[in-house]
Design a protein around this motif. Structure first.
Motif, PDB file in Angstrom:
ATOM      1  N   PRO A 249       0.839  -1.208   0.000  1.00 10.71           N
ATOM      2  CA  PRO A 249       0.000   0.000   0.000  1.00 10.71           C
ATOM      3  C   PRO A 249       0.873   1.257   0.000  1.00 10.71           C
ATOM      4  O   PRO A 249       1.978   1.258   0.549  1.00 10.71           O
ATOM      5  CB  PRO A 249      -0.799  -0.112   1.308  1.00 10.71           C
ATOM      6  CG  PRO A 249      -0.709  -1.556   1.696  1.00 10.71           C
ATOM      7  CD  PRO A 249       0.603  -2.050   1.190  1.00 10.71           C
ATOM      8  N   LEU A 250       0.380   2.315  -0.620  1.00 17.82           N
ATOM      9  CA  LEU A 250       1.128   3.563  -0.717  1.00 17.82           C
ATOM     10  C   LEU A 250       0.488   4.648   0.144  1.00 17.82           C
ATOM     11  O   LEU A 250      -0.736   4.814   0.144  1.00 17.82           O
ATOM     12  CB  LEU A 250       1.184   4.036  -2.175  1.00 17.82           C
ATOM     13  CG  LEU A 250       1.766   3.054  -3.197  1.00 17.82           C
ATOM     14  CD1 LEU A 250       1.725   3.662  -4.598  1.00 17.82           C
ATOM     15  CD2 LEU A 250       3.195   2.657  -2.821  1.00 17.82           C
ATOM     16  N   LEU A 251       1.321   5.376   0.866  1.00 17.97           N
ATOM     17  CA  LEU A 251       0.883   6.524   1.651  1.00 17.97           C
ATOM     18  C   LEU A 251       1.286   7.798   0.907  1.00 17.97           C
ATOM     19  O   LEU A 251       2.358   7.856   0.311  1.00 17.97           O
ATOM     20  CB  LEU A 251       1.525   6.511   3.041  1.00 17.97           C
ATOM     21  CG  LEU A 251       1.378   5.215   3.846  1.00 17.97           C
ATOM     22  CD1 LEU A 251       2.091   5.333   5.178  1.00 17.97           C
ATOM     23  CD2 LEU A 251      -0.097   4.874   4.046  1.00 17.97           C
ATOM     24  N   HIS A 252       0.454   8.818   0.962  1.00 14.35           N
ATOM     25  CA  HIS A 252       0.679  10.013   0.166  1.00 14.35           C
ATOM     26  C   HIS A 252       0.779  11.253   1.044  1.00 14.35           C
ATOM     27  O   HIS A 252       0.071  11.384   2.047  1.00 14.35           O
ATOM     28  CB  HIS A 252      -0.463  10.212  -0.835  1.00 14.35           C
ATOM     29  CG  HIS A 252      -0.670   9.055  -1.755  1.00 14.35           C
ATOM     30  ND1 HIS A 252      -0.041   8.950  -2.978  1.00 14.35           N
ATOM     31  CD2 HIS A 252      -1.417   7.929  -1.615  1.00 14.35           C
ATOM     32  CE1 HIS A 252      -0.410   7.821  -3.563  1.00 14.35           C
ATOM     33  NE2 HIS A 252      -1.237   7.184  -2.753  1.00 14.35           N
ATOM     34  N   ILE A 253       1.641  12.181   0.627  1.00  6.68           N
ATOM     35  CA  ILE A 253       1.767  13.485   1.265  1.00  6.68           C
ATOM     36  C   ILE A 253       1.090  14.509   0.370  1.00  6.68           C
ATOM     37  O   ILE A 253       1.145  14.403  -0.857  1.00  6.68           O
ATOM     38  CB  ILE A 253       3.244  13.850   1.485  1.00  6.68           C
ATOM     39  CG1 ILE A 253       3.890  12.845   2.449  1.00  6.68           C
ATOM     40  CG2 ILE A 253       3.390  15.258   2.038  1.00  6.68           C
ATOM     41  CD1 ILE A 253       5.379  13.023   2.584  1.00  6.68           C
ATOM     42  N   ASP A 254       0.442  15.486   0.981  1.00  5.07           N
ATOM     43  CA  ASP A 254      -0.188  16.578   0.234  1.00  5.07           C
ATOM     44  C   ASP A 254       0.784  17.087  -0.829  1.00  5.07           C
ATOM     45  O   ASP A 254       1.911  17.443  -0.517  1.00  5.07           O
ATOM     46  CB  ASP A 254      -0.544  17.711   1.207  1.00  5.07           C
ATOM     47  CG  ASP A 254      -1.369  18.800   0.548  1.00  5.07           C
ATOM     48  OD1 ASP A 254      -1.174  19.038  -0.650  1.00  5.07           O
ATOM     49  OD2 ASP A 254      -2.184  19.408   1.238  1.00  5.07           O
ATOM     50  N   PRO A 255       0.371  17.147  -2.091  1.00  2.00           N
ATOM     51  CA  PRO A 255       1.310  17.468  -3.169  1.00  2.00           C
ATOM     52  C   PRO A 255       1.732  18.928  -3.257  1.00  2.00           C
ATOM     53  O   PRO A 255       2.480  19.291  -4.144  1.00  2.00           O
ATOM     54  CB  PRO A 255       0.522  17.084  -4.429  1.00  2.00           C
ATOM     55  CG  PRO A 255      -0.895  17.258  -4.040  1.00  2.00           C
ATOM     56  CD  PRO A 255      -0.973  16.842  -2.603  1.00  2.00           C
ATOM     57  N   THR A 256       1.274  19.785  -2.362  1.00  2.00           N
ATOM     58  CA  THR A 256       1.638  21.203  -2.459  1.00  2.00           C
ATOM     59  C   THR A 256       2.406  21.665  -1.241  1.00  2.00           C
ATOM     60  O   THR A 256       2.106  22.688  -0.640  1.00  2.00           O
ATOM     61  CB  THR A 256       0.396  22.077  -2.636  1.00  2.00           C
ATOM     62  OG1 THR A 256      -0.528  21.798  -1.573  1.00  2.00           O
ATOM     63  CG2 THR A 256      -0.268  21.818  -3.973  1.00  2.00           C
TER      64      THR A 256
ATOM     65  N   GLU B 145      -2.584   6.491  -7.295  1.00  2.16           N
ATOM     66  CA  GLU B 145      -3.217   7.552  -6.507  1.00  2.16           C
ATOM     67  C   GLU B 145      -4.014   7.022  -5.318  1.00  2.16           C
ATOM     68  O   GLU B 145      -4.473   7.813  -4.493  1.00  2.16           O
ATOM     69  CB  GLU B 145      -4.144   8.390  -7.401  1.00  2.16           C
ATOM     70  CG  GLU B 145      -3.446   9.055  -8.569  1.00  2.16           C
ATOM     71  CD  GLU B 145      -2.346  10.013  -8.112  1.00  2.16           C
ATOM     72  OE1 GLU B 145      -2.482  10.598  -7.038  1.00  2.16           O
ATOM     73  OE2 GLU B 145      -1.350  10.141  -8.851  1.00  2.16           O
ATOM     74  N   GLN B 146      -4.163   5.722  -5.203  1.00  2.00           N
ATOM     75  CA  GLN B 146      -4.950   5.179  -4.092  1.00  2.00           C
ATOM     76  C   GLN B 146      -4.121   5.153  -2.810  1.00  2.00           C
ATOM     77  O   GLN B 146      -2.900   5.040  -2.851  1.00  2.00           O
ATOM     78  CB  GLN B 146      -5.443   3.769  -4.425  1.00  2.00           C
ATOM     79  CG  GLN B 146      -6.495   3.746  -5.523  1.00  2.00           C
ATOM     80  CD  GLN B 146      -7.042   2.353  -5.761  1.00  2.00           C
ATOM     81  OE1 GLN B 146      -6.668   1.393  -5.082  1.00  2.00           O
ATOM     82  NE2 GLN B 146      -7.920   2.227  -6.744  1.00  2.00           N
ATOM     83  N   GLY B 147      -4.796   5.249  -1.692  1.00  2.00           N
ATOM     84  CA  GLY B 147      -4.129   5.190  -0.394  1.00  2.00           C
ATOM     85  C   GLY B 147      -4.377   6.437   0.429  1.00  2.00           C
ATOM     86  O   GLY B 147      -4.791   7.473  -0.093  1.00  2.00           O
ATOM     87  N   PRO B 148      -4.128   6.372   1.737  1.00  2.00           N
ATOM     88  CA  PRO B 148      -4.363   7.514   2.628  1.00  2.00           C
ATOM     89  C   PRO B 148      -3.484   8.713   2.269  1.00  2.00           C
ATOM     90  O   PRO B 148      -2.370   8.562   1.780  1.00  2.00           O
ATOM     91  CB  PRO B 148      -3.982   6.957   4.014  1.00  2.00           C
ATOM     92  CG  PRO B 148      -3.986   5.475   3.863  1.00  2.00           C
ATOM     93  CD  PRO B 148      -3.636   5.184   2.449  1.00  2.00           C
ATOM     94  N   ARG B 149      -4.002   9.918   2.527  1.00  2.00           N
ATOM     95  CA  ARG B 149      -3.268  11.152   2.259  1.00  2.00           C
ATOM     96  C   ARG B 149      -3.091  11.936   3.552  1.00  2.00           C
ATOM     97  O   ARG B 149      -3.985  11.972   4.395  1.00  2.00           O
ATOM     98  CB  ARG B 149      -4.000  12.000   1.221  1.00  2.00           C
ATOM     99  CG  ARG B 149      -4.100  11.300  -0.117  1.00  2.00           C
ATOM    100  CD  ARG B 149      -4.770  12.129  -1.199  1.00  2.00           C
ATOM    101  NE  ARG B 149      -4.712  11.401  -2.460  1.00  2.00           N
ATOM    102  CZ  ARG B 149      -3.692  11.432  -3.281  1.00  2.00           C
ATOM    103  NH1 ARG B 149      -2.645  12.197  -2.991  1.00  2.00           N
ATOM    104  NH2 ARG B 149      -3.685  10.738  -4.396  1.00  2.00           N
ATOM    105  N   PHE B 150      -1.949  12.608   3.667  1.00  2.00           N
ATOM    106  CA  PHE B 150      -1.604  13.329   4.889  1.00  2.00           C
ATOM    107  C   PHE B 150      -1.085  14.723   4.543  1.00  2.00           C
ATOM    108  O   PHE B 150      -0.356  14.907   3.574  1.00  2.00           O
ATOM    109  CB  PHE B 150      -0.533  12.569   5.676  1.00  2.00           C
ATOM    110  CG  PHE B 150      -0.934  11.162   6.040  1.00  2.00           C
ATOM    111  CD1 PHE B 150      -1.565  10.896   7.237  1.00  2.00           C
ATOM    112  CD2 PHE B 150      -0.690  10.114   5.164  1.00  2.00           C
ATOM    113  CE1 PHE B 150      -1.944   9.604   7.569  1.00  2.00           C
ATOM    114  CE2 PHE B 150      -1.060   8.820   5.485  1.00  2.00           C
ATOM    115  CZ  PHE B 150      -1.697   8.553   6.686  1.00  2.00           C
TER     116      PHE B 150
END
Length: 309
Positions: free
Chosen positions: A191-198, A222-227
């Motif tokens: 699974p991939l975790l994401h950081i806000d892209p800005t 693009e799937q996975g939780p975002r932080f």
């Protein structure tokens, strides 16, 4: 005589917004409330004054003669209040040196080094705020920004701080028993975790950038939780929720004790450059330049995960 305590500011603001918009709905959108709340405020004001202020007209509203006569004074009153608030903010800013940076970097790197610039700032209080867009620095009262910005903006000076490796990492349990944890394949089923892209002013590297650099296609990148914060995303990674792509500088405190491990090392790490930027003109421009120079001078002291600028 009407005193300040007697002024129904919320109701007057609702009336002014409705008069400008010609609609309770649009006034509600402007003030961030419901149309019902706007209508209630205006009715309360009418009851308090004993005079009708608005009337329905088609899908909107129209002001009565009494409201039209009073509106210019109400408008000038709010303009005066706004002017007073700007003056108070200016006075506060005159005593404060404001630095903007993303919270993860500010807590891990900037805050422990503020003593190094105390003499330069003399009696100014230091205020650290979250990242703002470079073109909004003056409006937000920011004297110095630590940013990932690229290129130059008019009347903005900049100085390179350092370059950071952006690496994939995960909890050790997720790769335990994997034959090739340093290969790109280790991420195929993770699974991939994401950081806000800005983060900052330019786009922080995202998983799509990493997979493109690796020459691979991933399932549902693009799937996975975002932080919104790297430090929060790191805690999710430590808990085993998935792999995180983030600055090695920020992750170092978790990599050293083994809470996280760098994975897919066979793929060259992405890099991102962090810069110091400040307005070239203004009452604190010279001091901002001096603070930037001092921070740049100590950038490579005691830092793991940062490359030379």
């Amino acid at each position: 005589m009407t005193t300040l305590r007697d002024l129904p500011l919320s109701a007057l603001r609702a009336l002014l917004a409705a008069a400008r918009a010609g609609s309770l709905t649009r006034a509600a959108e402007e003030l961030g409330v419901t149309p019902g709340a706007i209508g209630h405020q205006i009715r309360q004001l009418e009851d308090r004054l004993g005079v009708k202020l608005v009337r329905r007209e088609g899908n909107g509203i129209a002001l009565t003669r009494a409201a039209e006569a009073a509106l210019p004074d109400i408008d000038r009153g709010f303009d005066a209040l706004a002017s007073g608030m700007r003056r108070l903010r200016f006075e506060r800013r005159a005593e404060t040196f404001t630095i903007s940076a993303d919270p993860s970097f500010a807590s891990l790197w900037l805050a422990p080094r503020l003593n190094r610039v105390r003499k330069i700032l003399a009696k100014l209080d230091v205020r650290i705020v979250a990242s703002v867009a470079i073109d909004a620095m003056l409006e937000e009262g920011v004297d110095l920004a630590i940013s990932y910005r690229k290129g130059a903006a008019p009347d903005i000076a900049s100085l390179d701080l350092f370059t950071e490796r952006v690496i994939p990492a995960c909890a050790p349990a997720l790769v335990r028993g994997h034959d090739r944890p340093d290969s790109a394949e280790v991420l195929d089923k993770m699974p991939l975790l994401h950081i806000d892209p800005t983060m900052g002013d330019d786009v922080y590297p995202a998983w799509r950038d990493w997979f493109a650099a690796a020459g691979r296609q991933s399932k549902a990148i693009e799937q996975g939780p975002r932080f919104g914060l790297t430090i929060v995303a790191a805690q999710a990674a430590i808990a085993g929720m998935g792999a995180l792509l983030a600055s090695e500088l920020v992750l170092r405190r978790h990599l050293d004790p083994g809470q996280l491990v760098e994975i897919a090392r066979d793929v060259p790490a992405l890099t991102i450059k962090r810069r110091l930027v400040w307005p070239e003109h203004g009452p604190k421009a010279r001091r901002a330049a001096a603070v930037a120079a001092e921070l740049a001078a100590i950038a490579d002291i005691g830092i793991d995960g940062a490359l030379p600028a």
